[in-house]
Design an enzyme around this catalytic site. Sequence first.
Site, PDB file in Angstrom:
ATOM      1  CG  ASP A 130      26.845  -9.727 -29.138  1.00 50.16           C
ATOM      2  OD1 ASP A 130      27.782  -8.965 -28.659  1.00 50.16           O
ATOM      3  OD2 ASP A 130      26.536  -9.268 -27.489  1.00 50.16           O
TER       4      ASP A 130
ATOM      5  CD  GLU B 298      53.123  -0.063 -20.957  1.00 49.75           C
ATOM      6  OE1 GLU B 298      52.196  -0.536 -20.434  1.00 49.75           O
ATOM      7  OE2 GLU B 298      53.497   1.130 -20.890  1.00 49.75           O
TER       8      GLU B 298
HETATM    9  O1  FUB Z   1      25.212  -7.240 -26.931  1.00 47.93           O
HETATM   10  C1  FUB Z   1      24.664  -6.787 -25.590  1.00 47.93           C
HETATM   11  C2  FUB Z   1      26.392  -6.303 -25.484  1.00 47.93           C
HETATM   12  O2  FUB Z   1      26.948  -5.556 -26.687  1.00 47.93           O
HETATM   13  C3  FUB Z   1      27.692  -7.674 -25.215  1.00 47.93           C
HETATM   14  O3  FUB Z   1      27.610  -8.309 -24.175  1.00 47.93           O
HETATM   15  C4  FUB Z   1      28.850  -6.614 -25.798  1.00 47.93           C
HETATM   16  O4  FUB Z   1      29.818  -7.146 -26.298  1.00 47.93           O
HETATM   17  C5  FUB Z   1      28.783  -5.324 -26.867  1.00 47.93           C
HETATM   18  O5  FUB Z   1      28.147  -6.387 -28.211  1.00 47.93           O
END
Ligand code: FUB
Length: 463
Positions: free
Chosen positions: A36, A204
């Site tokens: 992340d 969309e």
């Molecule tokens: O790292 C835990 C969760 O997995 C995150 O909050 C999501 O975005 C995914 O990467």
Amino acid sequence: MEAKKVLVAASAVWSVVFAVNCYADNPIIQNFYSADPAPFVKDGVCYLYTSHDEDVTERNFFTMKNWLLYTSTDMANWTDHGIVATLYDFEWAKNGWGGGYENGGWAPQAIERNGKWYLYCPLQGRGIGVLVADNPAGPFHDPIGKPLVAGDHIDPSVFIDDDGQAYLYWGNPKCWYAKLNEDMISIDTTIGDKGLVVLDMSIEEFGKRTVEDEKRATTYEEGPWLYKRNNLYYLFFAGGPISEHLGYSTSKSPVGPWKYGNVIMKPQSAFTIHPGVVDFKGKTYLFYHNAGLPGGGGFKRSVCVDELVFNADGSVKEVVPTKEGPKQVGFLNPYETVQAETMFNNGGVETEICYDENGGMNVCDIDNGDFIQLKGVDFGAGASSFEARVASYKSGGKIELRLGSKDGKLVGTCVVPHTQGWQKWKTVSCTVEGATGVNDLFLVFVGDNGIDLMTLNWWKFKK
Ligand code: FUB
């Protein structure tokens, strides 16, 4: 992590293929499992906050307890600042799974405003909290003592527009936003439901999902990242189905309506992926994660970076991940103090908290044959000496200074004595000959003692 321990276990197999335990630049974080990515650029420094996958996965699910910080001035060499915030910074998060603080530190994002650093953290199942600090590496504290957004909300992305209005985006399975007040720690409640607005999630806006999902008609899954370029707003996000890919939508306004763009990165080796986009020294970079370190997987991920390129009409080109990572921007200056935990690459070392008055981190777990690689070090007309702040609770060893490779030209050898403690620091020096121009520098650690030769706090060269 201790990724090194995984590496050691894996090295018996790896050594058939690779001469040494060494990584390419991607993943850029090599001593912890990280996920992340949340980059932020200020004054020529890229601050990279990440979540942290623990070495031991509990309940076969995300096991995440704290957040990490790395910095770079050249997109190649990264300095490890260690853990800068943890679940324990949130008093209200006591009632986590099992009634404790034990888990759920998911995807964060940080931003600076008026000299204060704000770190938005999702505590999975409990809400999104905010921490504040005077410095990017903390110490952080919780200024409000409660969730900023309460409930089952994750993946905050914070953005300040040119007019000073700050926005917080977040959410899975739907994408939400709120306007932040100028204090960055409260929400403007004049819009939406007490300030919280959920997007329409139309096809969309976010593209049609290829596989039926009762909670999601569009490709949007999670991990929104708001970014602005040439007056166009981009919402990057992790898209489904699982395994996730990266996609994006654009708008003329920071709050939509959005228009779906395309897939910008195909699924990688972890079942999740998460975007972080910044401009840095004239280029744009996409940070993401995969399962690229030895022992890696869906709950043991690793942060990577590659360049993001736009077409003339503002659309985004697909990014094909590289092993090498982006080109270095500028060179590393060896005549200024370089923290030892600054690396392009390493073979076998670890980092730890430095408990002296200067704080920060130091390199530890240094065994015979381990090394640190620094990319693009500019020695200019030539270095005459090298000094390093070292310690050893054993008999010490030597730091060989080599150019080009681990076995490359030897330009100096610095002796490290026994100093009576792993953090009883002493500055040692040696002469240097033949280090000119731009080279990759290898600090190669040698010693008869085999394991745990020394610790290293910082180093620098003299002209
Ligand atoms: O790292 C835990 C969760 O997995 C995150 O909050 C999501 O975005 C995914 O990467």
